[in-house]
Design an enzyme around this catalytic site. Structure first.
Site, PDB file in Angstrom:
ATOM      1  N   CYS A 135       0.694  -1.097  -0.005  1.00 32.32           N
ATOM      2  CA  CYS A 135      -0.131  -0.022   0.005  1.00 32.32           C
ATOM      3  C   CYS A 135       0.871   1.196   0.102  1.00 32.32           C
ATOM      4  CB  CYS A 135      -0.837  -0.070   1.199  1.00 32.32           C
ATOM      5  SG  CYS A 135      -1.968   1.048   1.417  1.00 32.32           S
ATOM      6  N   HIS A 177      -9.111  -3.334  -2.253  1.00 28.71           N
ATOM      7  CA  HIS A 177      -8.080  -2.650  -1.575  1.00 28.71           C
ATOM      8  C   HIS A 177      -8.353  -1.312  -1.468  1.00 28.71           C
ATOM      9  CE1 HIS A 177      -3.788  -1.861  -0.161  1.00 28.71           C
ATOM     10  NE2 HIS A 177      -4.104  -0.693  -0.631  1.00 28.71           N
ATOM     11  N   GLU A 178      -8.639  -0.470  -2.705  1.00 28.18           N
ATOM     12  CA  GLU A 178      -9.062   0.514  -2.824  1.00 28.18           C
ATOM     13  C   GLU A 178     -10.362   1.081  -2.344  1.00 28.18           C
ATOM     14  OE1 GLU A 178      -6.713   2.589  -3.579  1.00 28.18           O
ATOM     15  OE2 GLU A 178      -5.501   1.288  -4.178  1.00 28.18           O
ATOM     16  N   HIS A 181     -10.077   1.314   1.397  1.00 24.64           N
ATOM     17  CA  HIS A 181      -9.461   2.599   1.930  1.00 24.64           C
ATOM     18  C   HIS A 181     -10.598   3.512   2.342  1.00 24.64           C
ATOM     19  CE1 HIS A 181      -5.266   2.870   1.833  1.00 24.64           C
ATOM     20  NE2 HIS A 181      -5.157   2.285   0.541  1.00 24.64           N
TER      21      HIS A 181
END
Length: 216
Positions: A135, A177-178, A181
């Protein structure tokens, strides 16, 4: 693959295939450059910055300010040599991420998703891949993390139109993953205590290769 009918097209909107998913693998170099060249690279926020640890606000204004943010995000992503970037990674409290990522067949995908939501897939489509994950907000650190090797995300494009994005392999990991976030989760939050500690140790022992925002 079928594109949208002409009367359904909007300026800057990607066409869709027969299943309604965006066709984000065409003209990638030109589209990424068009975004990036209008933008200004910004430093990356790192673990510990409050903006990374809370759910971001929904995007409600799809005007010029968002357009500039997206351009800045592509510029920042290129500077940091990333494959995906969420708005809170440059300090902006909005649910939007950009991506420039290859899938498991090496096909490049470029796009923007606002207000993303991961589609809850049936168990038979959740084959886990425990590849290493990193990351930009945890610079220089990597750890294996099991995630489904196929993902679907719904949301809106930068013009506010509904979109669906799907990915396999590394691109599937990127989409998950995004999206994480923008709901206040870093990948290290999904690790065991020992693995998280090791990732933070890696970060502490090495210098990031791109500008970051120092935590107070």
């Amino acid at each position: 693959m079928a594109q949208q009918d002409t009367d359904q097209q909007h300026t800057g909107v990607l066409p869709v295939d027969d299943d309604g998913f965006v066709i984000d693998a065409e003209d990638c170099e030109e589209r990424e450059a068009a975004y990036r060249e209008r933008g200004t690279s910004r430093p990356i926020t790192v673990v510990g910055n409050p903006v990374l640890h809370k759910e971001c606000k929904d995007v409600t204004d799809f005007g010029a300010e968002l357009e500039q943010l997206v351009a800045d995000m592509f510029a920042s992503q290129r500077t940091a040599e990333g494959v995906g970037l969420a708005a809170n990674q440059i300090g902006v409290d909005l649910k939007v991420f950009v991506y420039d990522c290859q899938d498991d067949e090496g096909t490049r995908h470029v796009g923007v998703v606002c207000n993303p939501k991961l589609v809850d897939l049936p168990a038979d489509r959740r084959r886990l891949d425990d590849s290493n994950e990193g990351c930009l907000s945890v610079p220089t650190a990597y750890a294996p993390l099991a995630r489904p090797d196929y993902a679907e995300v719904t949301g809106q494009d930068e013009k506010g139109n509904p979109i669906k994005v799907r990915g396999t392999g590394y691109f599937a990991r990127c989409l998950q993953h995004e999206t994480d976030h923008l709901y206040g989760y870093l990948y290290i939050d999904r690790l065991s205590k020992r693995e998280r500690k090791d990732a933070l140790r890696q970060m502490a022992e090495n210098e990031p290769r791109y500008p970051v925002v120092a935590n107070d």
